[in-house]
Design an enzyme around this catalytic site. Structure first.
Site, PDB file in Angstrom:
ATOM      1  N   CYS A 171       5.287 -43.229 111.088  1.00  0.00           N
ATOM      2  CA  CYS A 171       4.700 -44.185 112.013  1.00  0.00           C
ATOM      3  C   CYS A 171       5.486 -44.157 113.315  1.00  0.00           C
ATOM      4  O   CYS A 171       6.719 -44.127 113.297  1.00  0.00           O
ATOM      5  CB  CYS A 171       4.710 -45.598 111.425  1.00  0.00           C
ATOM      6  SG  CYS A 171       3.853 -46.820 112.464  1.00  0.00           S
ATOM      7  N   CYS A 173       8.568 -50.567 114.031  1.00  0.00           N
ATOM      8  CA  CYS A 173       8.873 -51.968 113.749  1.00  0.00           C
ATOM      9  C   CYS A 173      10.218 -52.041 113.038  1.00  0.00           C
ATOM     10  O   CYS A 173      10.492 -51.272 112.116  1.00  0.00           O
ATOM     11  CB  CYS A 173       7.771 -52.587 112.896  1.00  0.00           C
ATOM     12  SG  CYS A 173       6.169 -52.652 113.740  1.00  0.00           S
ATOM     13  N   CYS A 230      10.628 -52.246 109.002  1.00  0.00           N
ATOM     14  CA  CYS A 230       9.756 -51.415 108.168  1.00  0.00           C
ATOM     15  C   CYS A 230      10.413 -50.081 107.839  1.00  0.00           C
ATOM     16  O   CYS A 230      10.839 -49.352 108.739  1.00  0.00           O
ATOM     17  CB  CYS A 230       8.425 -51.191 108.876  1.00  0.00           C
ATOM     18  SG  CYS A 230       7.267 -50.167 107.942  1.00  0.00           S
ATOM     19  N   CYS A 240       5.700 -54.081  99.762  1.00  0.00           N
ATOM     20  CA  CYS A 240       5.331 -54.070 101.180  1.00  0.00           C
ATOM     21  C   CYS A 240       6.546 -53.752 102.051  1.00  0.00           C
ATOM     22  O   CYS A 240       7.614 -54.342 101.896  1.00  0.00           O
ATOM     23  CB  CYS A 240       4.766 -55.433 101.555  1.00  0.00           C
ATOM     24  SG  CYS A 240       4.202 -55.528 103.259  1.00  0.00           S
TER      25      CYS A 240
END
Length: 369
Positions: free
Chosen positions: A111, A115, A118, A342
């Site tokens: 990604c 962030c 994460c 998550c």
């Protein structure tokens, strides 16, 4: 040159077959065989004319990402690692619950949004996944979970919900994501309801508008902060699309969304974004948006500077939101014993951003005398 039929939605497959002199109904037949029945062998597609089967064998294939590993958690969560070539691997998670089975799908190898909380973002970014690699995760999971194609039209299917919340930012790979979504919704393929397919975004405002116009499904927004100053740190894309613009985009999306609310995801970080004051600030920021909140206990990963908020702090934060008549849930951590919770999905990414290398250089510079 052979094409991968998994890259086509109904319109794309119809156009491909038309180039070979076939009528539109043939596309519906082929879609059913590939996606509803999980068939990759053209000879096994018995109600298709032999002449078409020969054309398909000569010009097409059905190629899905290979499963590298398949891990089962103590709580029943199942994590698949898929090889997508070039030294990259992506992760997909199946979460069984009493009334539904949810598959969490990846859309990128890595990604680019970085962030700060994460694990995927810390690994860097290599490339967007193709349509075949996105929908192939659902295709393979159906096979691995033993989905019975005879039950494809019934609500008790094993995978009843799909969330695009795995590795990557779905809306940064919008074209391929939308094509994959159309396959998920197509009655000749997976036949899922728009309400049961959710796209999660960190807030790419122009892409949110395009998704609303092209293929509106349920929307989840990774919020994680109640003000721009903090969100700039936690979710760097906020510097380009700040909260005021993001809230406006949410309201525009709701004009065509299959649900009458947006889900705001909020990871709970101890001492960072979990105070009573920040909960009230959050109410003010989102007061004009029809929404619900999903509070996510932070799942630590190696090298992370954050800790999960204590249980009592998460409970108090939720109470403030609930007292303001907002539906608020706290996500139950699933699959953390196999790193499937998550924020923990990382897979294997050959980082074209050189993010890890830059961090090592920065670390050495900080430590230099």
């Amino acid at each position: 040159m052979s094409v991968n039929l998994l890259d086509f939605d109904a319109a794309g497959l119809t156009a491909f077959l038309a180039e070979h002199g076939e009528k539109p109904f043939r596309a519906r037949q082929v879609l059913r065989w590939i996606h509803r029945f999980g068939q990759s062998d053209f000879d096994a597609m018995t109600d298709i004319a032999k002449s078409l089967r020969e054309k398909l064998k000569a010009n097409a294939s059905v190629i899905v990402p290979a499963i590298v590993s398949d891990k089962l958690s103590d709580d029943g969560t199942r994590k698949f690692l898929f090889d997508v070539g070039g030294g990259n691997a992506i992760e997909t998670v199946f979460i069984p619950e009493n009334e539904r089975g949810t598959l969490c799908i990846s859309t990128q190898a890595g990604c680019a949004l970085d962030c700060s909380f994460c694990s995927t973002g810390k690994q860097g970014f290599n490339r967007n996944l193709t349509v075949a690699e996105i929908i192939g995760q659902l295709w393979q999971a159906n096979q691995a979970l033993g989905a019975d194609p005879r039950r494809a039209d019934h609500s008790e299917r094993i995978i009843s919900n799909v969330v695009l919340m795995g590795m990557g930012e779905p809306l940064a790979n919008l074209e391929n994501t939308v094509t994959a979504l159309r396959l998920m919704l197509d009655d000749n393929a997976y036949g899922l309801s728009r309400r049961r397919v959710t796209v999660s975004t960190s807030g790419l405002v122009p892409a949110m508008d395009r998704l609303r116009d092209e293929c509106p499904v349920a929307l989840a927004v990774s919020l994680h902060a109640p003000n721009d100053a903090l969100r700039d740190q936690l979710v760097p894309i906020n510097r380009k699309y700040p909260l005021r613009e993001l809230m406006s985009a949410c309201n525009r999306y709701l004009q065509k969304a299959p649900r009458d609310f947006v889900t705001f995801e909020y990871v709970m970080l101890d001492g960072v974004n979990d105070s009573d004051r920040q909960a009230r600030e959050l109410l003010e920021v989102t007061r004009n948006v029809s929404c619900k909140f999903n509070l996510i206990p932070f799942n630590p990963f190696p090298g992370s500077p954050y800790r999960c908020s204590p249980v009592h702090r998460i409970r108090r934060f939720a109470e403030i939101l609930i007292d303001a008549n907002l539906v608020t849930t706290t996500r139950k951590t699933r699959g953390d014993d196999i790193d499937a919770a998550c924020g923990q999905l990382a897979g294997l990414v050959l980082d074209r951003t050189q993010r890890t290398a830059r961090r090592i250089i920065d670390l050495h510079e900080v430590r230099a005398p």
